[in-house]
Motif scaffolding. Structure first.
Motif, PDB file in Angstrom:
ATOM      1  N   LYS A  23      -4.849   0.644  -6.514  1.00 57.68           N
ATOM      2  CA  LYS A  23      -5.113   1.274  -7.720  1.00 57.68           C
ATOM      3  C   LYS A  23      -6.292   0.505  -8.401  1.00 57.68           C
ATOM      4  CE  LYS A  23      -0.764   3.633  -8.100  1.00 57.68           C
ATOM      5  NZ  LYS A  23       0.403   4.073  -9.227  1.00 57.68           N
ATOM      6  N   PRO A  24      -7.295   1.340  -8.949  1.00 58.72           N
ATOM      7  CA  PRO A  24      -7.333   2.690  -9.032  1.00 58.72           C
ATOM      8  C   PRO A  24      -7.866   3.056  -7.593  1.00 58.72           C
ATOM      9  CG  PRO A  24      -9.379   1.630 -10.017  1.00 58.72           C
ATOM     10  CD  PRO A  24      -8.600   0.889  -9.975  1.00 58.72           C
ATOM     11  N   PHE A  25      -7.623   4.185  -6.799  1.00 62.06           N
ATOM     12  CA  PHE A  25      -8.100   4.548  -5.521  1.00 62.06           C
ATOM     13  C   PHE A  25      -9.590   4.797  -5.618  1.00 62.06           C
ATOM     14  CE2 PHE A  25      -3.802   6.534  -3.974  1.00 62.06           C
ATOM     15  CZ  PHE A  25      -3.290   4.985  -4.075  1.00 62.06           C
ATOM     16  N   PRO A  26     -10.203   4.673  -4.755  1.00 60.29           N
ATOM     17  CA  PRO A  26     -11.962   4.996  -4.863  1.00 60.29           C
ATOM     18  C   PRO A  26     -11.999   6.536  -5.152  1.00 60.29           C
ATOM     19  CG  PRO A  26     -11.087   3.511  -3.175  1.00 60.29           C
ATOM     20  CD  PRO A  26     -10.146   3.802  -3.516  1.00 60.29           C
ATOM     21  N   PRO A  27     -12.770   7.170  -5.754  1.00 62.88           N
ATOM     22  CA  PRO A  27     -12.954   8.474  -6.035  1.00 62.88           C
ATOM     23  C   PRO A  27     -12.654   9.507  -4.598  1.00 62.88           C
ATOM     24  CG  PRO A  27     -14.570   7.347  -7.234  1.00 62.88           C
ATOM     25  CD  PRO A  27     -13.868   6.352  -6.311  1.00 62.88           C
ATOM     26  N   TYR A  28     -13.528   8.949  -3.369  1.00 62.67           N
ATOM     27  CA  TYR A  28     -13.597   9.911  -2.335  1.00 62.67           C
ATOM     28  C   TYR A  28     -11.984   9.878  -1.782  1.00 62.67           C
ATOM     29  CZ  TYR A  28     -14.017   5.179  -0.364  1.00 62.67           C
ATOM     30  OH  TYR A  28     -14.048   3.854  -0.063  1.00 62.67           O
ATOM     31  N   LEU A  29     -11.354   8.606  -1.841  1.00 64.75           N
ATOM     32  CA  LEU A  29      -9.899   8.796  -1.323  1.00 64.75           C
ATOM     33  C   LEU A  29      -8.860   9.338  -2.079  1.00 64.75           C
ATOM     34  CD1 LEU A  29      -7.976   7.746   0.642  1.00 64.75           C
ATOM     35  CD2 LEU A  29      -7.715   5.707  -0.788  1.00 64.75           C
TER      36      LEU A  29
ATOM     37  N   ALA B 121       0.936  -1.260  -0.002  1.00 65.75           N
ATOM     38  CA  ALA B 121      -0.141   0.063  -0.036  1.00 65.75           C
ATOM     39  C   ALA B 121       0.754   1.234  -0.142  1.00 65.75           C
ATOM     40  CB  ALA B 121      -0.984  -0.010   1.347  1.00 65.75           C
ATOM     41  N   ALA B 122       2.255   1.231   0.745  1.00 68.56           N
ATOM     42  CA  ALA B 122       2.786   2.384   1.017  1.00 68.56           C
ATOM     43  C   ALA B 122       3.504   2.820  -0.583  1.00 68.56           C
ATOM     44  CB  ALA B 122       3.916   2.074   1.886  1.00 68.56           C
ATOM     45  N   ARG B 123       3.802   1.499  -1.258  1.00 67.62           N
ATOM     46  CA  ARG B 123       4.198   1.790  -2.664  1.00 67.62           C
ATOM     47  C   ARG B 123       3.281   2.254  -3.386  1.00 67.62           C
ATOM     48  NH1 ARG B 123       6.333  -3.614  -1.049  1.00 67.62           N
ATOM     49  NH2 ARG B 123       8.542  -3.529  -0.335  1.00 67.62           N
ATOM     50  N   GLU B 124       2.009   1.847  -3.504  1.00 69.40           N
ATOM     51  CA  GLU B 124       1.105   2.321  -4.459  1.00 69.40           C
ATOM     52  C   GLU B 124       0.943   3.768  -4.228  1.00 69.40           C
ATOM     53  OE1 GLU B 124      -0.559   0.972  -6.687  1.00 69.40           O
ATOM     54  OE2 GLU B 124      -0.855  -1.277  -6.267  1.00 69.40           O
ATOM     55  N   LEU B 125       0.981   4.203  -2.864  1.00 68.71           N
ATOM     56  CA  LEU B 125       0.679   5.563  -2.661  1.00 68.71           C
ATOM     57  C   LEU B 125       1.873   6.463  -3.313  1.00 68.71           C
ATOM     58  CD1 LEU B 125      -1.084   7.666  -1.365  1.00 68.71           C
ATOM     59  CD2 LEU B 125       0.190   7.194   0.625  1.00 68.71           C
ATOM     60  N   GLU B 126       2.910   5.881  -2.952  1.00 69.13           N
ATOM     61  CA  GLU B 126       4.333   6.474  -3.342  1.00 69.13           C
ATOM     62  C   GLU B 126       4.247   6.693  -4.871  1.00 69.13           C
ATOM     63  OE1 GLU B 126       9.336   5.796  -3.000  1.00 69.13           O
ATOM     64  OE2 GLU B 126       7.698   4.028  -3.126  1.00 69.13           O
ATOM     65  N   GLY B 127       3.833   5.583  -5.813  1.00 70.97           N
ATOM     66  CA  GLY B 127       3.492   5.936  -7.114  1.00 70.97           C
ATOM     67  C   GLY B 127       2.442   6.781  -7.453  1.00 70.97           C
ATOM     68  N   TRP B 128       1.291   6.703  -6.721  1.00 72.49           N
ATOM     69  CA  TRP B 128       0.269   7.822  -6.948  1.00 72.49           C
ATOM     70  C   TRP B 128       0.938   9.276  -7.111  1.00 72.49           C
ATOM     71  CZ3 TRP B 128      -2.165  11.527  -4.360  1.00 72.49           C
ATOM     72  CH2 TRP B 128      -3.581  12.110  -5.003  1.00 72.49           C
ATOM     73  N   PHE B 129       1.550   9.605  -5.873  1.00 72.86           N
ATOM     74  CA  PHE B 129       2.160  10.908  -5.696  1.00 72.86           C
ATOM     75  C   PHE B 129       3.239  11.155  -7.110  1.00 72.86           C
ATOM     76  CE2 PHE B 129       1.137  10.669  -1.234  1.00 72.86           C
ATOM     77  CZ  PHE B 129       0.269  11.836  -1.029  1.00 72.86           C
ATOM     78  N   GLU B 130       4.039  10.203  -7.353  1.00 74.22           N
ATOM     79  CA  GLU B 130       4.889  10.347  -8.518  1.00 74.22           C
ATOM     80  C   GLU B 130       4.117  10.684  -9.659  1.00 74.22           C
ATOM     81  OE1 GLU B 130       8.795   8.108 -10.220  1.00 74.22           O
ATOM     82  OE2 GLU B 130       7.660   7.357  -8.223  1.00 74.22           O
ATOM     83  N   THR B 131       3.060   9.746 -10.120  1.00 78.90           N
ATOM     84  CA  THR B 131       2.444  10.073 -11.542  1.00 78.90           C
ATOM     85  C   THR B 131       1.326  11.145 -11.518  1.00 78.90           C
ATOM     86  OG1 THR B 131       0.774   8.257 -10.866  1.00 78.90           O
ATOM     87  CG2 THR B 131       2.738   7.746 -11.871  1.00 78.90           C
ATOM     88  N   GLU B 132       0.525  11.348 -10.419  1.00 77.13           N
ATOM     89  CA  GLU B 132      -0.463  12.460 -10.445  1.00 77.13           C
ATOM     90  C   GLU B 132       0.055  13.758 -10.152  1.00 77.13           C
ATOM     91  OE1 GLU B 132      -3.584  12.037 -10.857  1.00 77.13           O
ATOM     92  OE2 GLU B 132      -3.080   9.741 -11.301  1.00 77.13           O
ATOM     93  N   TYR B 133       1.116  14.060  -9.476  1.00 81.82           N
ATOM     94  CA  TYR B 133       1.880  15.307  -9.321  1.00 81.82           C
ATOM     95  C   TYR B 133       3.090  15.514 -10.020  1.00 81.82           C
ATOM     96  CZ  TYR B 133      -1.854  16.316  -6.102  1.00 81.82           C
ATOM     97  OH  TYR B 133      -3.347  16.402  -5.830  1.00 81.82           O
ATOM     98  N   ASP B 134       3.683  14.602 -10.832  1.00 76.30           N
ATOM     99  CA  ASP B 134       4.639  14.602 -11.723  1.00 76.30           C
ATOM    100  C   ASP B 134       6.018  14.924 -10.781  1.00 76.30           C
ATOM    101  OD1 ASP B 134       6.599  14.511 -13.859  1.00 76.30           O
ATOM    102  OD2 ASP B 134       6.496  16.586 -14.201  1.00 76.30           O
TER     103      ASP B 134
END
Length: 354
Positions: free
Chosen positions: A322-328, A273-286
């Protein structure tokens, strides 16, 4: 010199056993990693390390004070090192390593190395958590078996740690449990990893309970603790630091590799889960990998001190797929933009539960 144990839960002879072994490991910590590696392929080094443990156990029973026990163990092991170096067939690399070990052995001192390890970690953890930090005390305890009942060849980390729950409002106790019969250099190198886990994950935590199969406390936060240890290792001890990093990775492989237990599964799920979140920040916010990792670390620290039930924090981690729920997704974006606090993030996730 001390004739009793400084730790209430440790009898004097067992204290001297652990003290003598740790005194040698501390003195030789600059070459301890090479000794550990050499023992895997060279029987001479393997036998020397086994005999060090035997000497620590033998002299702890025969000597009546700390200084005498440590001196006897150091002298006995120095004699064995000399004998090994007298072997004309000793491999060149092993000879060089043992000679360097012998030189460093002169630095062995009769001082508690365990509490300074905790204090070194505490300096960094206190800075991380600020006003939420609880001051720590240390208990040292003896186990009568390997904490995971494992084959020492596959799992040489015959140590574990815990923080009894609930801690006091301003203080917490960290316990180190050591199986003395298998207290070797790998186990010694793992101590900063265990202490960092306790200080990052549990000492400052605010929640209703402790649970060893928590995806948040033992999974997501455990991943965070490893990342902080990687950053802190050389500051904790420049000589031991490289070995600490190496054996932190090996210990993580051991603990995350056991998915036959609820605790092992929770640890692996939290890391993922931590790695997923790390990847989310990296891709969503460049973000760069370092920037995204820092976001994951900061969020974990913030959530750890939010006084909410552990079940809710576990639920947050369980949804980091992924994909994170919309509210999350929306709540995380709000936290990233500083319009949502960690407390509000958890509340919004809770509100969205069916």
């Amino acid at each position: 010199m001390r004739r009793s144990s400084p730790y209430d839960d440790l009898e004097p002879s067992m204290w001297r056993t652990l003290l003598a072994g740790a005194a040698v490991f501390h003195a030789t910590r600059g070459v301890l990693g090479r000794l550990c590696d050499a023992a895997e392929r060279d029987d001479t080094v393997k036998v020397l390390l086994l005999n060090l443990g035997r000497a620590a156990r033998r002299f702890s029973r025969h000597k009546q004070d700390d200084q005498a026990a440590v001196a006897a163990v150091v002298a006995a092991w120095a004699k064995e090192l000399h004998a090994a170096l007298d072997d004309p067939e000793l491999a060149y690399d092993t000879r060089h390593l043992l000679a360097e070990t012998l030189r460093r052995l002169d630095q062995a001192a009769c001082r508690d190395p365990f509490l300074p390890m905790l204090r070194a970690v505490e300096v960094h953890a206190r800075a991380l958590y600020g006003e939420h930090w609880r001051a720590t005390s240390l208990s040292l305890m003896h186990r009568r078996s390997h904490p995971r009942g494992a084959d020492p060849a596959q799992d040489p980390y015959a140590v574990t740690a815990m923080t009894p729950w609930p801690p006091g409002p301003t203080r917490a106790r960290v316990e180190l449990h050591i199986f003395s019969d298998r207290f070797g250099p790998a186990a010694y190198a793992a101590l900063p990893t265990l202490l960092t886990h306790e200080c990052v994950c549990h000492v400052p935590a605010r929640q209703d309970q402790a649970c060893n199969d928590s995806e948040f406390a033992e999974g997501y936060l455990d991943w965070v603790a490893y990342e902080y240890l990687r950053l802190w290792a050389m500051k904790l001890d420049p000589e031991l630091g490289p070995m600490v990093r190496k054996h932190a990775e090996r210990l993580r492989d051991v603990l995350c590799g056991d998915v036959t237990t609820k605790a092992g599964m929770a640890r692996q799920c939290g890391h993922d889960a931590a790695r997923e979140l790390e990847g989310w920040f990296e891709t969503e916010y460049d973000m760069t990998p370092d920037e995204s990792r820092r976001r994951v670390l900061r969020l974990a620290v913030e959530l750890n001190v939010v006084d909410r039930p552990l079940k809710l924090k576990n639920n947050f981690v369980s949804q980091l797929r992924k994909p994170f729920p919309p509210y999350l997704d929306k709540a995380l974006r709000g936290w990233r933009e500083q319009t949502v606090t960690g407390e509000e993030l958890l509340d919004r996730v809770v509100e969205a539960l069916p």
